[in-house]
Motif scaffolding. Structure first.
Motif, PDB file in Angstrom:
ATOM      1  N   ILE A 142      44.728  22.782  29.310  1.00 44.35           N
ATOM      2  CA  ILE A 142      45.712  23.857  28.893  1.00 44.35           C
ATOM      3  C   ILE A 142      45.673  25.210  29.488  1.00 44.35           C
ATOM      4  N   LEU A 143      44.100  25.316  29.411  1.00 45.31           N
ATOM      5  CA  LEU A 143      43.994  26.912  30.126  1.00 45.31           C
ATOM      6  C   LEU A 143      44.258  27.146  31.433  1.00 45.31           C
ATOM      7  N   TYR A 144      43.774  25.950  32.157  1.00 44.40           N
ATOM      8  CA  TYR A 144      44.109  26.065  33.467  1.00 44.40           C
ATOM      9  C   TYR A 144      45.660  26.247  33.816  1.00 44.40           C
ATOM     10  N   THR A 145      46.542  25.637  33.058  1.00 44.22           N
ATOM     11  CA  THR A 145      47.989  25.754  33.175  1.00 44.22           C
ATOM     12  C   THR A 145      48.358  27.062  33.013  1.00 44.22           C
ATOM     13  N   LEU A 146      47.781  27.768  32.166  1.00 46.32           N
ATOM     14  CA  LEU A 146      48.116  29.162  31.818  1.00 46.32           C
ATOM     15  C   LEU A 146      47.841  30.088  32.952  1.00 46.32           C
ATOM     16  N   LEU A 147      48.167  29.913  34.171  1.00 48.04           N
ATOM     17  CA  LEU A 147      47.889  30.718  35.312  1.00 48.04           C
ATOM     18  C   LEU A 147      47.903  32.462  35.269  1.00 48.04           C
ATOM     19  N   PRO A 148      49.236  32.754  34.763  1.00 51.11           N
ATOM     20  CA  PRO A 148      49.871  34.097  34.570  1.00 51.11           C
ATOM     21  C   PRO A 148      48.896  34.856  33.469  1.00 51.11           C
ATOM     22  N   VAL A 149      48.160  34.160  32.838  1.00 46.35           N
ATOM     23  CA  VAL A 149      47.317  34.959  31.902  1.00 46.35           C
ATOM     24  C   VAL A 149      46.124  35.400  32.371  1.00 46.35           C
ATOM     25  N   TYR A 150      45.486  34.624  33.375  1.00 45.75           N
ATOM     26  CA  TYR A 150      44.283  35.255  34.064  1.00 45.75           C
ATOM     27  C   TYR A 150      44.553  35.516  35.524  1.00 45.75           C
ATOM     28  N   ASN A 151      45.747  35.596  35.912  1.00 47.36           N
ATOM     29  CA  ASN A 151      46.072  35.699  37.511  1.00 47.36           C
ATOM     30  C   ASN A 151      45.966  37.427  37.784  1.00 47.36           C
ATOM     31  N   THR A 152      44.952  37.842  37.585  1.00 46.75           N
ATOM     32  CA  THR A 152      44.782  39.533  37.658  1.00 46.75           C
ATOM     33  C   THR A 152      43.549  39.797  38.553  1.00 46.75           C
ATOM     34  N   ILE A 153      43.563  40.992  38.930  1.00 43.03           N
ATOM     35  CA  ILE A 153      42.531  41.439  39.657  1.00 43.03           C
ATOM     36  C   ILE A 153      41.440  42.236  38.736  1.00 43.03           C
ATOM     37  N   GLN A 154      41.841  43.071  37.893  1.00 44.81           N
ATOM     38  CA  GLN A 154      41.254  43.773  37.033  1.00 44.81           C
ATOM     39  C   GLN A 154      40.769  43.018  35.878  1.00 44.81           C
ATOM     40  N   PRO A 155      39.659  42.981  35.090  1.00 45.33           N
ATOM     41  CA  PRO A 155      38.362  43.824  35.362  1.00 45.33           C
ATOM     42  C   PRO A 155      37.631  43.019  36.343  1.00 45.33           C
ATOM     43  N   GLU A 156      37.000  43.708  37.185  1.00 44.91           N
ATOM     44  CA  GLU A 156      35.918  43.247  38.184  1.00 44.91           C
ATOM     45  C   GLU A 156      34.769  43.145  37.460  1.00 44.91           C
ATOM     46  N   LEU A 157      33.705  42.114  38.037  1.00 42.56           N
ATOM     47  CA  LEU A 157      32.561  41.671  37.551  1.00 42.56           C
ATOM     48  C   LEU A 157      31.728  41.779  38.672  1.00 42.56           C
ATOM     49  N   GLY A 158      30.947  42.854  39.129  1.00 38.93           N
ATOM     50  CA  GLY A 158      30.149  42.681  40.283  1.00 38.93           C
ATOM     51  C   GLY A 158      30.932  42.852  41.497  1.00 38.93           C
ATOM     52  N   GLY A 159      32.018  43.415  41.581  1.00 34.29           N
ATOM     53  CA  GLY A 159      32.902  43.339  42.598  1.00 34.29           C
ATOM     54  C   GLY A 159      33.710  42.179  42.917  1.00 34.29           C
ATOM     55  N   VAL A 160      33.673  41.093  42.271  1.00 35.83           N
ATOM     56  CA  VAL A 160      34.238  40.023  41.934  1.00 35.83           C
ATOM     57  C   VAL A 160      35.602  40.135  41.019  1.00 35.83           C
ATOM     58  N   PRO A 161      36.981  39.881  41.591  1.00 36.95           N
ATOM     59  CA  PRO A 161      37.925  39.928  40.750  1.00 36.95           C
ATOM     60  C   PRO A 161      37.946  38.992  39.473  1.00 36.95           C
ATOM     61  N   PHE A 162      38.691  39.565  38.469  1.00 36.76           N
ATOM     62  CA  PHE A 162      38.751  38.675  37.360  1.00 36.76           C
ATOM     63  C   PHE A 162      39.122  37.179  37.325  1.00 36.76           C
ATOM     64  N   PHE A 163      40.317  36.783  38.318  1.00 35.64           N
ATOM     65  CA  PHE A 163      40.630  35.573  38.513  1.00 35.64           C
ATOM     66  C   PHE A 163      39.528  34.741  39.069  1.00 35.64           C
ATOM     67  N   TYR A 164      38.583  34.893  39.768  1.00 36.69           N
ATOM     68  CA  TYR A 164      37.669  34.250  40.322  1.00 36.69           C
ATOM     69  C   TYR A 164      36.447  33.868  39.368  1.00 36.69           C
ATOM     70  N   TRP A 165      35.969  35.103  38.808  1.00 36.67           N
ATOM     71  CA  TRP A 165      35.070  34.844  37.887  1.00 36.67           C
ATOM     72  C   TRP A 165      35.320  34.160  36.477  1.00 36.67           C
ATOM     73  N   PHE A 166      36.687  34.214  35.939  1.00 36.26           N
ATOM     74  CA  PHE A 166      37.171  33.608  34.979  1.00 36.26           C
ATOM     75  C   PHE A 166      37.445  32.121  35.181  1.00 36.26           C
ATOM     76  N   GLN A 167      37.694  31.782  36.389  1.00 38.53           N
ATOM     77  CA  GLN A 167      37.615  30.226  36.827  1.00 38.53           C
ATOM     78  C   GLN A 167      36.444  29.713  37.023  1.00 38.53           C
ATOM     79  N   THR A 168      35.559  30.285  37.321  1.00 37.66           N
ATOM     80  CA  THR A 168      33.937  30.035  37.481  1.00 37.66           C
ATOM     81  C   THR A 168      33.316  29.816  36.080  1.00 37.66           C
ATOM     82  N   LEU A 169      33.712  30.950  35.381  1.00 37.86           N
ATOM     83  CA  LEU A 169      33.106  30.767  33.912  1.00 37.86           C
ATOM     84  C   LEU A 169      33.709  29.587  33.221  1.00 37.86           C
TER      85      LEU A 169
END
Length: 74
Positions: free
Chosen positions: A26-53
């Motif tokens: 369900i979370l992965y289907t809600l792409l618009p919720v986490y498809n953002t650049i900010q906030p960054e974590l260590g220079g990595v955009p939110f989209f990437y570290w959120f998916q990794t988490l």
């Protein structure tokens, strides 16, 4: 033998395991919720570290679900 195992597992274990398996889907289907650049974590955009988490969280949820479905096989 597989039917005997499925009969001995309580319904609440199956329901909880099913919910744990569906949460990441369900979370992965809600792409618009986490498809953002900010906030960054260590220079990595939110989209990437959120998916990794959520990959790590999903793995933990799947392990818990499997342990609920197969309590005697560890």
């Amino acid at each position: 033998m597989a039917t005997e195992t499925s009969k001995s597992i309580s319904t609440w274990r199956k329901v909880i395991a099913g919910v744990l398996f569906v949460i990441p889907w369900i979370l992965y289907t809600l792409l618009p919720v986490y498809n953002t650049i900010q906030p960054e974590l260590g220079g990595v955009p939110f989209f990437y570290w959120f998916q990794t988490l959520w990959l790590l969280i999903s793995a933990i949820l799947f392990v818990i679900g499997v342990l609920l479905l197969y309590p005697g096989k560890r």
